[in-house]
Write a protein that holds these residues in place. Structure first.
Motif, PDB file in Angstrom:
ATOM      1  N   THR A  14     -35.294 -23.415 -49.541  1.00  0.00           N
ATOM      2  CA  THR A  14     -35.016 -24.756 -49.971  1.00  0.00           C
ATOM      3  C   THR A  14     -33.511 -24.720 -50.637  1.00  0.00           C
ATOM      4  O   THR A  14     -33.320 -24.112 -51.377  1.00  0.00           O
ATOM      5  CB  THR A  14     -35.944 -25.571 -51.024  1.00  0.00           C
ATOM      6  OG1 THR A  14     -35.910 -24.740 -52.055  1.00  0.00           O
ATOM      7  CG2 THR A  14     -37.362 -25.503 -50.334  1.00  0.00           C
ATOM      8  N   ILE A  15     -32.655 -25.957 -49.989  1.00  0.00           N
ATOM      9  CA  ILE A  15     -31.394 -26.042 -50.488  1.00  0.00           C
ATOM     10  C   ILE A  15     -31.174 -27.499 -50.878  1.00  0.00           C
ATOM     11  O   ILE A  15     -31.611 -28.572 -50.289  1.00  0.00           O
ATOM     12  CB  ILE A  15     -30.522 -25.801 -49.302  1.00  0.00           C
ATOM     13  CG1 ILE A  15     -30.471 -24.489 -48.888  1.00  0.00           C
ATOM     14  CG2 ILE A  15     -28.939 -25.906 -49.863  1.00  0.00           C
ATOM     15  CD1 ILE A  15     -29.872 -24.042 -47.511  1.00  0.00           C
ATOM     16  N   ASN A  16     -31.180 -27.687 -52.354  1.00  0.00           N
ATOM     17  CA  ASN A  16     -30.786 -29.224 -52.599  1.00  0.00           C
ATOM     18  C   ASN A  16     -32.363 -29.865 -52.433  1.00  0.00           C
ATOM     19  O   ASN A  16     -32.223 -31.291 -52.149  1.00  0.00           O
ATOM     20  CB  ASN A  16     -29.721 -29.716 -52.489  1.00  0.00           C
ATOM     21  CG  ASN A  16     -28.395 -29.105 -52.781  1.00  0.00           C
ATOM     22  OD1 ASN A  16     -28.282 -28.322 -53.821  1.00  0.00           O
ATOM     23  ND2 ASN A  16     -27.167 -29.502 -52.303  1.00  0.00           N
ATOM     24  N   LYS A  73     -34.227 -29.843 -49.678  1.00  0.00           N
ATOM     25  CA  LYS A  73     -34.368 -29.916 -48.189  1.00  0.00           C
ATOM     26  C   LYS A  73     -34.871 -28.495 -47.945  1.00  0.00           C
ATOM     27  O   LYS A  73     -34.266 -27.572 -48.588  1.00  0.00           O
ATOM     28  CB  LYS A  73     -33.352 -30.660 -47.741  1.00  0.00           C
ATOM     29  CG  LYS A  73     -32.719 -31.972 -48.065  1.00  0.00           C
ATOM     30  CD  LYS A  73     -31.543 -32.246 -47.324  1.00  0.00           C
ATOM     31  CE  LYS A  73     -31.100 -33.765 -47.729  1.00  0.00           C
ATOM     32  NZ  LYS A  73     -30.006 -34.106 -46.920  1.00  0.00           N
ATOM     33  N   GLU A 113     -33.155 -28.232 -42.191  1.00  0.00           N
ATOM     34  CA  GLU A 113     -32.759 -29.527 -42.473  1.00  0.00           C
ATOM     35  C   GLU A 113     -31.489 -29.610 -43.073  1.00  0.00           C
ATOM     36  O   GLU A 113     -30.488 -30.434 -42.697  1.00  0.00           O
ATOM     37  CB  GLU A 113     -33.738 -30.163 -43.193  1.00  0.00           C
ATOM     38  CG  GLU A 113     -33.709 -31.888 -43.365  1.00  0.00           C
ATOM     39  CD  GLU A 113     -34.829 -32.387 -44.248  1.00  0.00           C
ATOM     40  OE1 GLU A 113     -34.581 -33.126 -44.928  1.00  0.00           O
ATOM     41  OE2 GLU A 113     -36.020 -31.815 -44.319  1.00  0.00           O
ATOM     42  N   TYR A 114     -31.037 -28.819 -44.069  1.00  0.00           N
ATOM     43  CA  TYR A 114     -29.919 -29.086 -44.813  1.00  0.00           C
ATOM     44  C   TYR A 114     -28.566 -28.444 -43.905  1.00  0.00           C
ATOM     45  O   TYR A 114     -27.669 -29.167 -43.863  1.00  0.00           O
ATOM     46  CB  TYR A 114     -29.877 -28.162 -46.199  1.00  0.00           C
ATOM     47  CG  TYR A 114     -28.625 -28.383 -46.726  1.00  0.00           C
ATOM     48  CD1 TYR A 114     -28.501 -29.399 -47.746  1.00  0.00           C
ATOM     49  CD2 TYR A 114     -27.429 -27.514 -47.036  1.00  0.00           C
ATOM     50  CE1 TYR A 114     -27.585 -29.665 -48.777  1.00  0.00           C
ATOM     51  CE2 TYR A 114     -26.370 -27.827 -47.756  1.00  0.00           C
ATOM     52  CZ  TYR A 114     -26.417 -28.787 -48.614  1.00  0.00           C
ATOM     53  OH  TYR A 114     -25.448 -28.941 -49.131  1.00  0.00           O
ATOM     54  N   SER A 134     -28.550 -28.758 -40.804  1.00  0.00           N
ATOM     55  CA  SER A 134     -28.677 -29.410 -39.551  1.00  0.00           C
ATOM     56  C   SER A 134     -29.037 -28.506 -38.293  1.00  0.00           C
ATOM     57  O   SER A 134     -28.360 -28.634 -37.201  1.00  0.00           O
ATOM     58  CB  SER A 134     -27.526 -30.546 -39.194  1.00  0.00           C
ATOM     59  OG  SER A 134     -26.280 -29.615 -39.213  1.00  0.00           O
ATOM     60  N   GLN A 142     -20.106 -23.457 -48.777  1.00  0.00           N
ATOM     61  CA  GLN A 142     -21.543 -23.622 -49.361  1.00  0.00           C
ATOM     62  C   GLN A 142     -22.415 -22.223 -48.795  1.00  0.00           C
ATOM     63  O   GLN A 142     -23.062 -21.693 -49.690  1.00  0.00           O
ATOM     64  CB  GLN A 142     -22.094 -24.653 -49.133  1.00  0.00           C
ATOM     65  CG  GLN A 142     -21.518 -26.016 -49.874  1.00  0.00           C
ATOM     66  CD  GLN A 142     -22.234 -27.142 -49.767  1.00  0.00           C
ATOM     67  OE1 GLN A 142     -23.193 -27.178 -48.863  1.00  0.00           O
ATOM     68  NE2 GLN A 142     -21.843 -28.283 -50.703  1.00  0.00           N
TER      69      GLN A 142
END
Length: 133
Positions: A31-33, A35, A39-40, A42, A78
């Protein structure tokens, strides 16, 4: 009475991006931030594969859940920051994996930063067009 550590932590930086990663015993969810990684990012398969590189080198894709907080920079910076943060977190939990991660160049910080704009110029190095007449 000493408390048992619940996660391994790592910090990674690239350009102006900073990532803080936590490795928690689990099933391999990233999970990133808040999400999911897909999903993060895309659904960018290349960037998704890049993030899981440190876990693949260590052979621990399904042993840990990864929780990442990332701030600043663009997507590419990132991703590199996340990659380094995960690699550093792996080393905290298993110092014997430092050699393979170092050989795969996952612990090397890319020092390239954006150069500042200088006065009298259009950008960092670009000058006004010279006119002979």
């Amino acid at each position: 009475m000493p408390t048992e550590k619940k996660y391994d932590y790592g910090l990674g930086r690239r350009k102006s991006a900073t990532a803080r990663a936590r490795l928690i015993k689990g099933k391999g969810v990233i999970t990133i931030n808040g999400k999911t990684a897909a999903e993060y990012l895309s659904d960018n398969k290349t960037l998704l594969a890049e993030i899981t590189d440190p876990l693949a080198v260590a052979g621990k894709q399904t042993e840990f859940d990864v929780s990442v907080l990332v701030r600043g920079g663009g997507l590419s910076g990132q991703v590199d920051a996340i990659k380094m943060a995960i690699a550093k977190a792996i080393i905290v939990g298993a110092p014997d994996l430092r050699a393979p991660l170092k050989k795969a160049e996952l612990l090397r910080r890319d020092p390239r930063e954006k150069e500042r704009k200088k006065y009298g110029l259009r950008s960092a190095r670009k000058r006004e067009q010279y006119s002979k007449r």
